[in-house]
Design a protein around this motif. Structure first.
Motif, mmCIF file in Angstrom:
data_model
loop_
_atom_site.group_PDB
_atom_site.id
_atom_site.type_symbol
_atom_site.label_atom_id
_atom_site.label_comp_id
_atom_site.label_asym_id
_atom_site.label_seq_id
_atom_site.Cartn_x
_atom_site.Cartn_y
_atom_site.Cartn_z
ATOM 1 N N MET A 44 -2.398 25.101 2.679
ATOM 2 C CA MET A 44 -3.669 24.299 2.158
ATOM 3 C C MET A 44 -3.073 22.940 1.820
ATOM 4 S SD MET A 44 -5.830 27.049 -0.147
ATOM 5 C CE MET A 44 -6.634 25.928 -0.659
ATOM 6 N N MET A 45 -2.112 22.945 1.073
ATOM 7 C CA MET A 45 -1.464 21.685 0.718
ATOM 8 C C MET A 45 -0.990 20.725 1.647
ATOM 9 S SD MET A 45 0.739 22.295 -2.849
ATOM 10 C CE MET A 45 1.676 23.833 -2.362
ATOM 11 N N SER A 46 -0.561 21.233 2.776
ATOM 12 C CA SER A 46 0.126 20.370 3.851
ATOM 13 C C SER A 46 -1.003 19.702 4.497
ATOM 14 C CB SER A 46 0.613 21.092 4.953
ATOM 15 O OG SER A 46 -0.074 22.038 5.540
ATOM 16 N N ALA A 47 -0.984 18.309 4.939
ATOM 17 C CA ALA A 47 -1.691 17.432 5.335
ATOM 18 C C ALA A 47 -2.212 18.136 6.889
ATOM 19 C CB ALA A 47 -1.103 16.085 5.470
ATOM 20 N N ALA A 48 -3.471 18.254 7.077
ATOM 21 C CA ALA A 48 -3.899 18.712 8.259
ATOM 22 C C ALA A 48 -4.329 17.622 9.093
ATOM 23 C CB ALA A 48 -5.454 19.298 7.881
ATOM 24 N N VAL A 49 -4.294 16.332 8.900
ATOM 25 C CA VAL A 49 -4.396 15.286 9.562
ATOM 26 C C VAL A 49 -3.022 14.276 9.733
ATOM 27 C CG1 VAL A 49 -7.057 14.899 9.480
ATOM 28 C CG2 VAL A 49 -5.560 14.071 7.655
ATOM 29 N N GLU A 50 -2.977 13.782 10.697
ATOM 30 C CA GLU A 50 -1.792 12.802 10.826
ATOM 31 C C GLU A 50 -1.978 11.592 10.390
ATOM 32 O OE1 GLU A 50 1.692 12.348 14.291
ATOM 33 O OE2 GLU A 50 -0.158 12.887 14.815
ATOM 34 N N VAL A 51 -1.176 11.118 9.582
ATOM 35 C CA VAL A 51 -1.486 9.782 8.993
ATOM 36 C C VAL A 51 -0.414 8.672 9.126
ATOM 37 C CG1 VAL A 51 -2.601 10.639 6.935
ATOM 38 C CG2 VAL A 51 -0.298 10.456 6.882
ATOM 39 N N SER A 52 -0.719 7.690 9.142
ATOM 40 C CA SER A 52 0.114 6.176 9.490
ATOM 41 C C SER A 52 -0.138 5.212 8.417
ATOM 42 C CB SER A 52 -0.149 5.831 10.782
ATOM 43 O OG SER A 52 -1.232 5.497 11.069
ATOM 44 N N VAL A 53 0.597 4.138 8.644
ATOM 45 C CA VAL A 53 0.548 3.169 7.533
ATOM 46 C C VAL A 53 0.514 1.912 8.440
ATOM 47 C CG1 VAL A 53 1.335 4.396 5.568
ATOM 48 C CG2 VAL A 53 2.872 2.981 7.300
ATOM 49 N N ILE A 54 -0.274 0.933 7.695
ATOM 50 C CA ILE A 54 0.189 -0.504 8.049
ATOM 51 C C ILE A 54 0.727 -1.423 6.831
ATOM 52 C CG2 ILE A 54 -1.333 -2.506 8.477
ATOM 53 C CD1 ILE A 54 -3.296 -0.668 9.980
ATOM 54 N N ASN A 55 1.640 -2.251 7.326
ATOM 55 C CA ASN A 55 2.157 -3.071 6.129
ATOM 56 C C ASN A 55 1.454 -4.103 6.213
ATOM 57 O OD1 ASN A 55 4.276 -1.372 6.121
ATOM 58 N ND2 ASN A 55 5.426 -2.122 7.815
ATOM 59 N N VAL A 56 1.184 -4.392 4.792
ATOM 60 C CA VAL A 56 0.422 -5.548 4.437
ATOM 61 C C VAL A 56 0.979 -6.337 3.175
ATOM 62 C CG1 VAL A 56 -1.993 -6.122 3.625
ATOM 63 C CG2 VAL A 56 -1.705 -4.157 4.918
ATOM 64 N N ALA A 57 0.909 -7.839 3.408
ATOM 65 C CA ALA A 57 1.749 -8.369 2.157
ATOM 66 C C ALA A 57 0.568 -9.203 1.504
ATOM 67 C CB ALA A 57 2.441 -9.609 3.076
ATOM 68 N N ALA A 58 0.718 -9.489 0.427
ATOM 69 C CA ALA A 58 -0.045 -10.323 -0.404
ATOM 70 C C ALA A 58 0.249 -11.770 -0.405
ATOM 71 C CB ALA A 58 -0.201 -9.655 -2.098
ATOM 72 N N PRO A 59 -0.798 -12.855 -0.483
ATOM 73 C CA PRO A 59 -0.248 -14.138 -0.296
ATOM 74 C C PRO A 59 0.665 -14.259 -1.705
ATOM 75 C CG PRO A 59 -2.593 -14.052 -1.113
ATOM 76 C CD PRO A 59 -2.075 -12.514 -0.525
ATOM 77 N N SER A 60 1.628 -15.292 -1.440
ATOM 78 C CA SER A 60 2.528 -15.385 -2.381
ATOM 79 C C SER A 60 2.098 -16.592 -3.474
ATOM 80 C CB SER A 60 3.896 -16.204 -2.123
ATOM 81 O OG SER A 60 3.751 -17.185 -1.067
ATOM 82 N N ILE A 61 2.184 -16.460 -4.660
ATOM 83 C CA ILE A 61 1.635 -17.226 -5.712
ATOM 84 C C ILE A 61 2.833 -18.002 -6.373
ATOM 85 C CG2 ILE A 61 0.299 -17.339 -7.977
ATOM 86 C CD1 ILE A 61 -0.521 -14.220 -7.302
ATOM 87 N N GLY A 62 2.688 -19.265 -6.783
ATOM 88 C CA GLY A 62 3.378 -20.143 -7.241
ATOM 89 C C GLY A 62 4.662 -20.674 -6.317
ATOM 90 N N PRO A 63 5.354 -21.811 -6.651
ATOM 91 C CA PRO A 63 6.239 -22.522 -6.002
ATOM 92 C C PRO A 63 7.444 -21.321 -5.338
ATOM 93 C CG PRO A 63 6.842 -22.753 -8.287
ATOM 94 C CD PRO A 63 5.673 -21.977 -8.047
ATOM 95 N N SER A 64 7.831 -21.817 -4.104
ATOM 96 C CA SER A 64 9.012 -21.024 -3.233
ATOM 97 C C SER A 64 10.231 -20.848 -4.284
ATOM 98 C CB SER A 64 9.337 -21.500 -2.007
ATOM 99 O OG SER A 64 10.359 -21.064 -1.474
ATOM 100 N N THR A 65 10.975 -19.860 -4.263
ATOM 101 C CA THR A 65 11.975 -19.789 -5.182
ATOM 102 C C THR A 65 13.344 -20.177 -4.445
ATOM 103 O OG1 THR A 65 12.044 -17.314 -4.416
ATOM 104 C CG2 THR A 65 11.020 -17.931 -6.554
ATOM 105 N N ASN A 66 13.189 -20.323 -3.033
ATOM 106 C CA ASN A 66 14.345 -20.571 -2.203
ATOM 107 C C ASN A 66 14.155 -21.928 -2.064
ATOM 108 O OD1 ASN A 66 16.446 -20.878 -0.620
ATOM 109 N ND2 ASN A 66 15.613 -19.262 1.036
#
Lengths: 203, 198
Positions: free
Chosen positions: A36-58
């Motif tokens: 019952m606890m195990s996932a019955a559906v197969e899952v995957s992920v999409i990597n997402v980034a948020a826009p960087s805020i502020g000046p570049s640190t490099n």
């Protein structure tokens, strides 16, 4: 010198059998619980980034040789708008298309607010195609293939969903932009670095 | 006189044997013969050892598959994630679940939503920062930093996996990302139902 009569006597000692019934009971509880606890559906992920805020640190970072492409897809209830380097490149309006119901059982395709007057895809209509107002994901992918041909090193795409846009539409755009299956059956990577940013207010 | 004595039914004499007539217990003609019970027939025990072996293998398999999936998608009417053809596997991370009713951090309800919208009383920073989620995420970061200090093999990666219902409007997703970003989470993953590419 003989053995005494008692030393020749053999006794049959019954080996004590383990009572495995409690263990069976335990397994009988554990296995259904884990199932019952195990996932019955197969899952995957999409990597997402948020826009960087502020000046570049490099600070030592060299300025890029070419101006940034800023490939952006703005999503609204009326469709997709693609822009390159701040310039509008293409529009993909929402239009009526036949949609396979298997992905939308018990609901309607996006944009749902514009499909409220149409009957939902019933659970029994998985292989049926119905007419709905939907986004042009194929058109977007075809245009992005052209952009990729022109800018083969570019991988980043910015997605700006409007406030009325559902999460499912955002994921559809990510899928349409990530890769494409070529005529030879190979997977060609397009724009797999997704940056999500708030869209324009009011769509 | 002697004849009268013979004709009268014989009464048991006092002190004589009072048992019933043994002829009463004789089998009636045509009656089936009763089978004798087998003397101490050995009890047929079913050997459950092989069954136990099978169950052990199934249990090990289930435990392995359960522990290998760090982020678990719980089936619910309120949570139907969209489909995606992405093939990237989920990894160990902090899970933020967004339904049309609430936002949960590691399965604990944090914020109530009104039809997928974050109410103004829960937000600041021009409506972008979800305050209760921010403090809960900060606590989670502190907790994971403590684990990292004691066990360097499990460092804090700053990854948050967003598990959202397909109907959730985009502002809720953007606000959760903004809030997590301010709480030291720099990497985001959207958990989706895997769709086989046609």
């Amino acid at each position: 010198m003989g053995f005494s009569p008692t030393s020749k006597r053999h006794y049959e000692v019954d080996e004590p059998e383990l009572n495995l019934n409690p263990m069976m009971d335990l397994f009988g509880v554990l296995i259904p619980a884990l199932l019952m606890m195990s996932a019955a559906v197969e899952v995957s992920v999409i990597n997402v980034a948020a826009p960087s805020i502020g000046p570049s640190t490099n600070a030592d970072q060299k300025p890029p040789e070419h101006p940034p492409l800023n490939l952006t897809v703005v999503i609204s209830e009326t469709g997709y708008s693609l822009s390159l380097m701040g310039q509008m490149a293409a529009d993909f309006p929402v239009a009526e298309r036949p949609i396979l119901c298997s992905r939308y059982r018990g609901t309607r395709p996006t944009p749902r607010a514009r499909n409220l007057d149409r009957p939902i895809c019933q659970k029994s209509e998985g292989r049926m195609k119905k007419q709905f107002l939907t986004y042009d994901n194929k058109g977007l992918t075809n245009k992005l293939v052209e952009v990729k041909d022109e800018f083969p090193d570019e991988r980043r795409i910015i997605i700006q969903p409007g406030p009325e846009v559902e999460y499912e539409t955002i994921v559809d755009v990510m899928d349409a932009a990530r890769d494409v299956k070529t005529a030879k059956g190979e997977i060609r990577s397009l724009f797999d670095e997704v940056v999500m940013s708030p869209g324009p207010p009011g769509g | 006189m002697a004849d009268d004595v013979l004709d009268t039914p014989t009464q048991p004499e006092p002190g004589a044997n009072n048992f019933p007539d043994p002829a009463l217990f004789a089998p009636k003609p045509g009656a089936k013969k009763r089978h004798k019970r087998a003397p101490h027939a050995p009890k047929a025990d079913i050997s459950i050892n092989s069954l136990l072996d099978i169950l052990s293998v199934i249990l090990m398999f289930l435990l392995k598959s359960y522990t290998s999936s760090s982020v678990v998608l719980k089936q619910s009417k309120d949570l139907v994630p969209p489909f995606s053809a992405s093939t990237i596997a989920a990894e160990d991370s902090t899970a933020v679940t967004i339904t049309m009713k609430d936002i949960l951090l590691q399965d604990k309800p944090i914020v109530q939503l009104e039809n997928g919208k974050v109410t103004d009383r829960d937000t600041s920073h021009a409506g972008m920062l979800i305050e209760p989620l921010f403090s809960a995420l900060q606590d989670e970061v502190q907790h994971q930093r403590k684990i990292e200090a004691r066990n360097p093999k499990s460092p804090f990666k700053g990854i948050v996996t967003i598990i959202a219902d397909r109907n959730v409007p985009s502002p809720a997703i953007v606000k959760v990302m903004y809030t997590a970003g301010l709480a030291e989470y720099g990497k985001f993953k959207f958990l989706l139902v895997k769709l086989e590419r046609g």
